[in-house]
Design a protein around this motif. Structure first.
Motif, mmCIF file in Angstrom:
data_model
loop_
_atom_site.group_PDB
_atom_site.id
_atom_site.type_symbol
_atom_site.label_atom_id
_atom_site.label_comp_id
_atom_site.label_asym_id
_atom_site.label_seq_id
_atom_site.Cartn_x
_atom_site.Cartn_y
_atom_site.Cartn_z
ATOM 1 N N VAL A 333 0.825 -1.242 -0.058
ATOM 2 C CA VAL A 333 -0.058 -0.014 -0.073
ATOM 3 C C VAL A 333 0.768 1.279 -0.046
ATOM 4 O O VAL A 333 0.660 2.180 -0.672
ATOM 5 C CB VAL A 333 -0.902 0.021 1.272
ATOM 6 C CG1 VAL A 333 -1.701 1.158 1.401
ATOM 7 C CG2 VAL A 333 -1.915 -1.140 1.107
ATOM 8 N N ALA A 334 2.006 1.333 0.752
ATOM 9 C CA ALA A 334 2.727 2.403 0.898
ATOM 10 C C ALA A 334 3.437 2.701 -0.490
ATOM 11 O O ALA A 334 3.755 3.703 -0.548
ATOM 12 C CB ALA A 334 3.943 2.271 2.071
ATOM 13 N N VAL A 335 4.074 1.788 -1.019
ATOM 14 C CA VAL A 335 4.855 2.037 -2.273
ATOM 15 C C VAL A 335 3.910 2.271 -3.517
ATOM 16 O O VAL A 335 4.347 2.743 -4.682
ATOM 17 C CB VAL A 335 5.755 0.848 -2.566
ATOM 18 C CG1 VAL A 335 6.764 0.798 -1.443
ATOM 19 C CG2 VAL A 335 5.291 -0.449 -2.944
ATOM 20 N N SER A 336 2.713 1.685 -3.347
ATOM 21 C CA SER A 336 1.774 1.910 -4.465
ATOM 22 C C SER A 336 1.461 3.153 -4.838
ATOM 23 O O SER A 336 1.263 4.174 -4.061
ATOM 24 C CB SER A 336 0.517 1.150 -4.375
ATOM 25 O OG SER A 336 -0.268 1.933 -3.358
ATOM 26 N N HIS A 337 1.372 3.530 -6.367
ATOM 27 C CA HIS A 337 1.032 4.883 -6.756
ATOM 28 C C HIS A 337 -0.441 5.079 -6.710
ATOM 29 O O HIS A 337 -1.286 4.584 -7.865
ATOM 30 C CB HIS A 337 1.676 5.184 -7.896
ATOM 31 C CG HIS A 337 3.271 5.300 -7.916
ATOM 32 N ND1 HIS A 337 3.834 6.583 -7.729
ATOM 33 C CD2 HIS A 337 4.220 4.249 -7.756
ATOM 34 C CE1 HIS A 337 5.228 6.260 -7.565
ATOM 35 N NE2 HIS A 337 5.399 5.003 -7.585
ATOM 36 N N GLU A 338 -1.011 5.749 -5.794
ATOM 37 C CA GLU A 338 -2.570 5.999 -5.959
ATOM 38 C C GLU A 338 -2.801 6.923 -6.716
ATOM 39 O O GLU A 338 -2.084 8.041 -6.881
ATOM 40 C CB GLU A 338 -2.738 6.160 -4.378
ATOM 41 C CG GLU A 338 -2.751 5.186 -3.457
ATOM 42 C CD GLU A 338 -3.033 5.639 -2.096
ATOM 43 O OE1 GLU A 338 -3.564 6.667 -1.924
ATOM 44 O OE2 GLU A 338 -2.739 4.697 -1.088
#
Lengths: 340, 167
Positions: A333-338
């Motif tokens: 979740v932290a590294v994903s590009h939302e």
């Protein structure tokens, strides 16, 4: 034929042990009017016991002996009903202070686990061959399990990067939990005794599974948290903070920005609460397992605990998978590009 | 929180424990073994590729061999065909030659026969003429002029020749 006989023998012995265990256990001894149960009533202490230095240990043991005496007296005078609950609650805690240092039995367990892990993994990984020997094959299989798990959540490249931290968490939790079951005689019976009411009893254990020490899961939760946030910053730079402090829309004059700020606060809280949930999930499960083992041993000694051991093996595995898996999910979740 | 056992030195000790474990395992277990796994994957991939190549090479060489075999077979058939043609030609030539020589032979034989017959006819004619003259001389015993004689003889001869032809 022989196998059948052996199985039959094991079955008969187990049944006999179960019955004998029931009779001499806490329930049976009361039912059949025995003087006292085979295993004395265990005391449950959430904080780990200090082992070194000896002075601190002695003071805790001494306190526990005194506690036991008052308990016995309290039991004797139970008709009076004058026991002051408030005083008990105050006196119940006599462990280490927040900043006081001592080597505890859970720490010893963690060190023992670390040594066994190092011997096992380094032994398996030393001079790796193309055609592995059995130990290497086993270690490879374990590594590949975790690596595939990480890769399935994070993708092959990031999974490989996260592998060392996640694998160490996974194996540390797993080995800690399982060691207490495989080395049950050491964990349950080796310790420092004391003279309680004219009887020599085990007062503190030498080793106790590290999972039952709040500091152990807390340390791993902090590692997991720092690791996740580090990768969050590495993936997004300081833009990562926008997720938590979403003032952008409001500064641009959009009223919907208020909602974003609220969502950001929720994100921040949930991020921080993860540490607590990580900590207490593992602590609770490990402590409950330990208490269950102790209580079953007290109620029906000998054979009935075997089922609990099986359960505990499963719980240890599940908890380590959850700890590692949640770390991986939070990381993804932290590294994903939302996209907004 | 101390009731639950929260203790800062213990927390730090676990953190250090984890970090030491991470560093030691990372350097001495994870890296070497994952590298070994990678190199094994590479070597398996390479050997699979090599096996594929070898299979392809075998297939191509087999097709080349088959091609050569077919070529050789075709060559052999061509040679056999040529030999058969040559033999046919040779047979025809020989038959032609035999027929010619037979014809020549029979021609010659016919010519010989014709010559022999002509010679025989001439001989017979001469002998018959002489015989007829002498017979006539003897019969008539008289001298007639030569001219009359010759006409008479020719007439007889012509008759005799016609009779001979009829036979």
């Amino acid at each position: 034929m022989t196998t059948k006989r052996v199985l039959l023998l094991i079955g008969v012995v187990s049944a006999v042990l179960l019955i004998v265990g029931f009779v001499v256990g806490a329930v049976g001894s009361r039912m059949f009017g025995l003087e006292r149960p085979f295993v004395s009533q265990p005391g449950i202490h959430l904080p780990p016991d200090p082992v070194f230095p000896a002075a601190i240990r002695e003071s805790v043991v001494g306190y526990r002996v005194a506690e036991k005496k008052t308990e016995d007296q309290g039991e004797a005078k139970s008709d009076d009903g004058t026991a002051d609950g408030k005083d008990d609650a105050k006196e119940e805690h006599h462990g280490l202070g927040l900043m006081q240092f001592a080597v505890t039995n859970t720490m010893l367990s963690a060190w023992l686990t670390s040594i066994i892990m190092l011997v096992f993994f380094i032994g398996g990984a030393r001079n790796p061959k193309v055609i592995p020997n059995r130990l290497q094959a086993l270690v490879e299989m374990l590594f590949e399990l975790v690596l595939n798990f990480a890769s399935s959540i994070l993708g092959p490249e990031m999974g490989r990067r996260a592998f060392p931290v996640v694998a160490t968490i996974f194996f540390f939790v797993l080995f800690n939990a399982w060691l207490a079951i495989f080395l049950i005689p050491i964990y349950q019976a080796v310790g420092y005794g004391a003279n309680v009411g004219g009887e020599f009893k085990l007062a503190t254990h030498l080793v106790r599974p590290a999972g039952t020490d709040l500091n152990f899961p807390l340390a791993l939760a902090l590692v997991s948290f720092v690791f996740v946030e580090y990768w969050g910053f590495r993936a997004h730079g300081f833009g990562y903070l926008k997720k938590f402090f979403a003032f952008g829309d409001l500064l641009r004059g959009r009223p919907s920005g208020l909602i974003n700020i609220f969502v950001g606060i929720l994100e921040l809280v949930s991020e921080l609460v993860r540490i607590v949930s990580f900590t207490f999930r593992l602590f609770g499960n490990m402590t409950a397992g330990e208490i269950l083992v102790v209580m079953i041993t007290f109620l029906v000694p000998f054979i009935a605990t075997q089922f609990v051991f099986g359960l505990e093996l499963l719980v240890g595995l599940i908890q380590s998978v959850i700890f590692a898996g949640l770390t991986l999910v939070f990381l993804s979740v932290a590294v994903s590009h939302e996209e907004h | 929180m101390t009731e639950l056992g929260l203790n800062v030195p213990a927390l730090i000790s676990y953190l250090i424990n984890y970090v030491v474990l991470l560093i030691l395992l990372g350097a001495l277990a994870y890296r070497p073994l994952l590298n070994a796994l990678d190199s094994r994957v590479d070597s398996i991939r390479e050997s699979l590729a090599a096996a594929d190549r070898a299979r392809e090479e075998a297939a191509t060489s087999r097709s080349a061999i088959e091609e050569e075999l077919n070529e050789a077979r075709r060559e052999g058939q061509r040679l056999v065909e040529q030999a058969r043609e040559a033999a046919e030609r040779f047979r025809e030539d020989e038959m032609e030659r035999a027929r010619q020589s037979a014809e020549e032979f029979s021609e010659r034989a016919r010519a010989d026969i014709a010559r022999e017959r002509d010679a025989a006819v001439n001989e017979v004619r001469a002998a018959f003429g002489d015989l007829a003259i002498s017979a006539a001389e003897r019969i008539i015993r008289r001298s007639v002029d030569r001219q009359a004689h010759q006409e008479l003889i020719d007439q007889v001869l012509a008759e005799g020749e016609q009779a001979l032809r009829r036979n």
